[in-house]
Write an enzyme that holds these catalytic residues in place. Structure first.
Site, PDB file in Angstrom:
ATOM      1  N   THR A 129       0.823  -1.210   0.000  1.00 36.72           N
ATOM      2  CA  THR A 129       0.000   0.000   0.000  1.00 36.72           C
ATOM      3  C   THR A 129       0.859   1.263   0.000  1.00 36.72           C
ATOM      4  O   THR A 129       2.000   1.253   0.487  1.00 36.72           O
ATOM      5  CB  THR A 129      -0.893  -0.019   1.265  1.00 36.72           C
ATOM      6  OG1 THR A 129      -1.456   1.270   1.458  1.00 36.72           O
ATOM      7  CG2 THR A 129      -0.096  -0.350   2.519  1.00 36.72           C
ATOM      8  N   ASP A 130       0.271   2.359  -0.461  1.00 35.55           N
ATOM      9  CA  ASP A 130       0.969   3.660  -0.400  1.00 35.55           C
ATOM     10  C   ASP A 130       1.046   4.185   1.036  1.00 35.55           C
ATOM     11  O   ASP A 130       1.801   5.108   1.323  1.00 35.55           O
ATOM     12  CB  ASP A 130       0.287   4.694  -1.310  1.00 35.55           C
ATOM     13  CG  ASP A 130      -1.161   5.004  -0.946  1.00 35.55           C
ATOM     14  OD1 ASP A 130      -1.716   4.349  -0.039  1.00 35.55           O
ATOM     15  OD2 ASP A 130      -1.749   5.917  -1.571  1.00 35.55           O
ATOM     16  N   GLU A 131       0.255   3.576   1.942  1.00 36.90           N
ATOM     17  CA  GLU A 131       0.196   4.114   3.316  1.00 36.90           C
ATOM     18  C   GLU A 131       1.518   3.940   4.059  1.00 36.90           C
ATOM     19  O   GLU A 131       1.747   4.574   5.081  1.00 36.90           O
ATOM     20  CB  GLU A 131      -0.972   3.474   4.082  1.00 36.90           C
ATOM     21  CG  GLU A 131      -2.279   3.713   3.363  1.00 36.90           C
ATOM     22  CD  GLU A 131      -3.535   3.372   4.157  1.00 36.90           C
ATOM     23  OE1 GLU A 131      -3.467   3.353   5.393  1.00 36.90           O
ATOM     24  OE2 GLU A 131      -4.564   3.146   3.509  1.00 36.90           O
ATOM     25  N   TYR A 155      -1.868  -0.586  10.927  1.00 37.31           N
ATOM     26  CA  TYR A 155      -1.985  -1.233   9.605  1.00 37.31           C
ATOM     27  C   TYR A 155      -0.772  -0.908   8.743  1.00 37.31           C
ATOM     28  O   TYR A 155      -0.095  -1.808   8.235  1.00 37.31           O
ATOM     29  CB  TYR A 155      -3.271  -0.770   8.903  1.00 37.31           C
ATOM     30  CG  TYR A 155      -3.293  -1.083   7.416  1.00 37.31           C
ATOM     31  CD1 TYR A 155      -3.285  -2.398   6.961  1.00 37.31           C
ATOM     32  CD2 TYR A 155      -3.296  -0.052   6.458  1.00 37.31           C
ATOM     33  CE1 TYR A 155      -3.284  -2.692   5.592  1.00 37.31           C
ATOM     34  CE2 TYR A 155      -3.301  -0.340   5.095  1.00 37.31           C
ATOM     35  CZ  TYR A 155      -3.290  -1.655   4.669  1.00 37.31           C
ATOM     36  OH  TYR A 155      -3.284  -1.944   3.325  1.00 37.31           O
ATOM     37  N   LYS A 159       2.268  -3.334   7.285  1.00 30.50           N
ATOM     38  CA  LYS A 159       2.554  -3.501   5.854  1.00 30.50           C
ATOM     39  C   LYS A 159       4.001  -3.069   5.564  1.00 30.50           C
ATOM     40  O   LYS A 159       4.692  -3.695   4.770  1.00 30.50           O
ATOM     41  CB  LYS A 159       1.581  -2.680   5.001  1.00 30.50           C
ATOM     42  CG  LYS A 159       0.150  -3.178   5.001  1.00 30.50           C
ATOM     43  CD  LYS A 159      -0.048  -4.571   4.427  1.00 30.50           C
ATOM     44  CE  LYS A 159       0.153  -4.631   2.926  1.00 30.50           C
ATOM     45  NZ  LYS A 159      -0.220  -5.978   2.385  1.00 30.50           N
TER      46      LYS A 159
HETATM   47  P1  NAD Z   1      -9.509  -7.467   2.074  1.00 32.28           P
HETATM   48  O1  NAD Z   1      -9.490  -7.172   3.531  1.00 32.28           O
HETATM   49  O2  NAD Z   1     -10.725  -7.200   1.276  1.00 32.28           O
HETATM   50  O3  NAD Z   1      -9.156  -9.004   1.828  1.00 32.28           O
HETATM   51  C1  NAD Z   1      -8.136  -9.663   2.518  1.00 32.28           C
HETATM   52  C2  NAD Z   1      -8.263 -11.156   2.228  1.00 32.28           C
HETATM   53  O4  NAD Z   1      -7.199 -11.831   2.921  1.00 32.28           O
HETATM   54  C3  NAD Z   1      -9.583 -11.761   2.735  1.00 32.28           C
HETATM   55  O5  NAD Z   1     -10.111 -12.636   1.755  1.00 32.28           O
HETATM   56  C4  NAD Z   1      -9.165 -12.537   3.978  1.00 32.28           C
HETATM   57  O6  NAD Z   1      -9.990 -13.660   4.234  1.00 32.28           O
HETATM   58  C5  NAD Z   1      -7.749 -12.944   3.598  1.00 32.28           C
HETATM   59  N1  NAD Z   1      -6.904 -13.229   4.782  1.00 32.28           N
HETATM   60  C6  NAD Z   1      -6.775 -12.470   5.906  1.00 32.28           C
HETATM   61  N2  NAD Z   1      -5.937 -13.073   6.762  1.00 32.28           N
HETATM   62  C7  NAD Z   1      -5.519 -14.220   6.159  1.00 32.28           C
HETATM   63  C8  NAD Z   1      -4.621 -15.261   6.522  1.00 32.28           C
HETATM   64  N3  NAD Z   1      -3.997 -15.266   7.708  1.00 32.28           N
HETATM   65  N4  NAD Z   1      -4.421 -16.273   5.650  1.00 32.28           N
HETATM   66  C9  NAD Z   1      -5.036 -16.293   4.445  1.00 32.28           C
HETATM   67  N5  NAD Z   1      -5.905 -15.336   4.056  1.00 32.28           N
HETATM   68  C10 NAD Z   1      -6.132 -14.314   4.890  1.00 32.28           C
HETATM   69  O7  NAD Z   1      -8.252  -6.693   1.490  1.00 32.28           O
HETATM   70  P2  NAD Z   1      -8.062  -5.972   0.084  1.00 32.28           P
HETATM   71  O8  NAD Z   1      -8.609  -4.602   0.173  1.00 32.28           O
HETATM   72  O9  NAD Z   1      -8.506  -6.880  -0.986  1.00 32.28           O
HETATM   73  O10 NAD Z   1      -6.475  -5.845   0.051  1.00 32.28           O
HETATM   74  C11 NAD Z   1      -5.667  -6.884  -0.490  1.00 32.28           C
HETATM   75  C12 NAD Z   1      -4.205  -6.477  -0.373  1.00 32.28           C
HETATM   76  O11 NAD Z   1      -3.989  -5.257  -1.069  1.00 32.28           O
HETATM   77  C13 NAD Z   1      -3.763  -6.231   1.068  1.00 32.28           C
HETATM   78  O12 NAD Z   1      -2.465  -6.758   1.215  1.00 32.28           O
HETATM   79  C14 NAD Z   1      -3.756  -4.723   1.202  1.00 32.28           C
HETATM   80  O13 NAD Z   1      -2.797  -4.295   2.158  1.00 32.28           O
HETATM   81  C15 NAD Z   1      -3.382  -4.310  -0.200  1.00 32.28           C
HETATM   82  N6  NAD Z   1      -3.891  -2.986  -0.620  1.00 32.28           N
HETATM   83  C16 NAD Z   1      -5.210  -2.678  -0.472  1.00 32.28           C
HETATM   84  C17 NAD Z   1      -5.673  -1.445  -0.916  1.00 32.28           C
HETATM   85  C18 NAD Z   1      -7.142  -1.078  -0.806  1.00 32.28           C
HETATM   86  O14 NAD Z   1      -7.494   0.067  -1.102  1.00 32.28           O
HETATM   87  N7  NAD Z   1      -8.031  -1.973  -0.434  1.00 32.28           N
HETATM   88  C19 NAD Z   1      -4.790  -0.529  -1.491  1.00 32.28           C
HETATM   89  C20 NAD Z   1      -3.455  -0.888  -1.620  1.00 32.28           C
HETATM   90  C21 NAD Z   1      -3.010  -2.124  -1.195  1.00 32.28           C
HETATM   91  P1  TYD Z   2     -10.737   3.913   4.188  1.00 25.82           P
HETATM   92  O1  TYD Z   2     -11.672   3.496   3.097  1.00 25.82           O
HETATM   93  O2  TYD Z   2     -10.864   3.262   5.526  1.00 25.82           O
HETATM   94  O3  TYD Z   2      -9.270   3.756   3.590  1.00 25.82           O
HETATM   95  P2  TYD Z   2      -7.835   4.270   4.218  1.00 25.82           P
HETATM   96  O4  TYD Z   2      -8.027   4.656   5.622  1.00 25.82           O
HETATM   97  O5  TYD Z   2      -7.012   3.052   4.054  1.00 25.82           O
HETATM   98  O6  TYD Z   2      -7.418   5.406   3.332  1.00 25.82           O
HETATM   99  O7  TYD Z   2     -10.893   5.472   4.392  1.00 25.82           O
HETATM  100  C1  TYD Z   2     -10.690   6.368   3.309  1.00 25.82           C
HETATM  101  C2  TYD Z   2     -10.774   7.775   3.873  1.00 25.82           C
HETATM  102  O8  TYD Z   2     -12.125   8.006   4.308  1.00 25.82           O
HETATM  103  C3  TYD Z   2      -9.900   7.976   5.090  1.00 25.82           C
HETATM  104  O9  TYD Z   2      -9.373   9.293   5.068  1.00 25.82           O
HETATM  105  C4  TYD Z   2     -10.859   7.834   6.262  1.00 25.82           C
HETATM  106  C5  TYD Z   2     -12.161   8.346   5.687  1.00 25.82           C
HETATM  107  N1  TYD Z   2     -13.390   7.726   6.253  1.00 25.82           N
HETATM  108  C6  TYD Z   2     -14.438   8.543   6.696  1.00 25.82           C
HETATM  109  O10 TYD Z   2     -14.354   9.782   6.634  1.00 25.82           O
HETATM  110  N2  TYD Z   2     -15.554   7.946   7.196  1.00 25.82           N
HETATM  111  C7  TYD Z   2     -15.675   6.589   7.293  1.00 25.82           C
HETATM  112  O11 TYD Z   2     -16.720   6.104   7.799  1.00 25.82           O
HETATM  113  C8  TYD Z   2     -14.604   5.770   6.815  1.00 25.82           C
HETATM  114  C9  TYD Z   2     -14.681   4.269   6.898  1.00 25.82           C
HETATM  115  C10 TYD Z   2     -13.469   6.382   6.293  1.00 25.82           C
END
Ligand code: NAD
Ligand code: TYD
Length: 347
Positions: A129-131, A155, A159
């Site tokens: 992630t960019d975070e 989180y 990561k």
């Molecule tokens: P998500 O929370 O929707 O899905 C995570 C998946 O991992 C789920 O299916 C869960 O069951 C599985 N999981 C959790 N713990 C596990 C374990 N111990 N063993 C096997 N499986 C397990 O997450 P997402 O949003 O799809 O993100 C996927 C990846 O991309 C993550 O690594 C996250 O850090 C990264 N990422 C997400 C975003 C975003 O905006 N969602 C952005 C950048 C990077």
């Molecule tokens: P989120 O979707 O949780 O992603 P991340 O924290 O990983 O960026 O949140 C996106 C942005 O929205 C973040 O600045 C937090 C804000 N947010 C709200 O303002 N209200 C909400 O109920 C949630 C879940 C997030």
């Protein structure tokens, strides 16, 4: 054959669905965020092997490598929600740090025994992630691959730790790794704890739309299938040991994202009375809330030829339409444990 972890989650299932013509072993623990119904269309597809298990289960992971002999691992599995990491950080250390470590060890042993082209072609792609880069002020340049790490939440710290482990396995053991750091994703199958699906879900149920703090925090938004295409591109063409920043060139303040969703809903599913924006409610800010993320994705464009296909407008319209047409999916995931989380987080 690919070994995919977390392929029943939001991004993982979009990736698996997009790669359906490949052999895939999909290892997922099915936490609250994992949903096998995302993969319903692959049920009778012999190329997709779903394995219900944890990346922390060393013997299972070793066995999957030996049995399926994957040519690459694409590692999505993680605890991924910042607010949950503030409440229950231990889960994040266990899955994101120790789970990644377990996968790296298993991959190292498996890869160490490969020979010739199989050894040369093996890849460990770590999805991050960019975070990990921390928080920007309004005038700071966007994150580059060389931006120093400065994670601020449990989180992002977990990561960041996993990214460092991946890097160390390249430098110490020569494991052929690739790391991607992507901005905020949105699209089909996203669990309604994250901003966009939560706002959609609440709006359609006539509930308040919670905005943390002043709503001026900025995120870069990328449509999920663009992220999946970027991952496939890095897998195919990425240089070993390199990091690739992936983003959508869509920097927006949270309040503007929410207004955009409200306007789309006003058009596609008007309320009986009033506009959806009437439901906007400012709530207590998230502790340690990062102010701004922005991605410089020029390396992806210049070196690997990838750019996003969707604009925020086209991606959001597809997303809103998907949630409107898939209310059964939303109902399925907003069960008892979901309601407990929402009550604890917002009341
Ligand atoms: P998500 O929370 O929707 O899905 C995570 C998946 O991992 C789920 O299916 C869960 O069951 C599985 N999981 C959790 N713990 C596990 C374990 N111990 N063993 C096997 N499986 C397990 O997450 P997402 O949003 O799809 O993100 C996927 C990846 O991309 C993550 O690594 C996250 O850090 C990264 N990422 C997400 C975003 C975003 O905006 N969602 C952005 C950048 C990077
Ligand atoms: P989120 O979707 O949780 O992603 P991340 O924290 O990983 O960026 O949140 C996106 C942005 O929205 C973040 O600045 C937090 C804000 N947010 C709200 O303002 N209200 C909400 O109920 C949630 C879940 C997030």
């Amino acid at each position: 054959m690919l070994l995919v972890t977390g392929g029943a989650g939001f991004i993982g299932s979009n990736f698996v669905l997009g790669q359906a013509e490949r052999g895939i072993v999909n290892l997922d623990a099915l936490t609250y965020a994992g949903n096998p119904t995302n993969l319903e269309t692959l049920k009778n597809q012999s190329l997709h092997h779903f394995v219900h298990g944890s990346i922390n289960d060393e013997s299972l992971v070793n066995q999957l490598f030996e049995q399926h002999k994957p040519s690459a691992i694409v590692h999505f599995a993680a605890e991924s929600h910042v607010d949950r990491s503030i409440k229950t950080p231990r889960d994040f250390m266990e899955t994101n740090v120790l789970g990644t470590f377990t996968l790296l060890e298993a991959a190292r042993h498996y890869w160490g025994k490969l020979e010739g082209a199989e050894k040369q072609n093996f890849r460990f792609l770590h999805v991050s992630t960019d975070e990990v880069y921390g928080s920007l002020s309004p005038s700071d340049p966007a994150f580059r691959e060389t931006t120093p790490y400065a994670p601020n939440s449990p989180y992002s710290a977990s990561k960041a730790a996993s990214d460092h482990l991946v890097r160390a396995y390249f430098h110490t053991y020569g494991l052929p790794v690739l790391t991607t750091n992507c901005s905020n994703n949105y699209g089909p199958y996203q669990f309604p704890e994250k901003l966009i699906p939560l706002i959609l879900h609440n709006a359609l149920n006539d509930k308040p739309l919670p905005i943390y703090g002043d709503g001026q925090q900025v995120r870069d938004w990328l449509y999920v299938t663009d992220h999946c295409d970027a991952i496939a591109t890095v897998l195919e063409k990425g240089e070993l040991g390199e990091v690739y920043n992936i983003g959508g060139n869509n920097e927006l303040a949270n309040i503007d994202v929410v207004h955009h969703i409200c306007a789309l809903l006003d058009e596609l599913r008007p309320r009986a009375t009033g506009n959806y924006a009437d439901l906007i409610t400012y709530v207590t800010d998230r502790p340690g809330h990062d102010r701004r993320y922005a991605i410089d994705a020029s390396k992806m464009k210049n070196q690997l030829g990838w750019s996003p296909r969707e604009t925020f407008e086209t991606g959001m319209r597809k997303t809103v339409e998907w949630y409107l047409n898939n209310s059964a999916w939303v109902e399925g995931v907003t069960s008892g444990t979901y309601r407990e989380w929402i009550e604890g987080q917002y009341d």
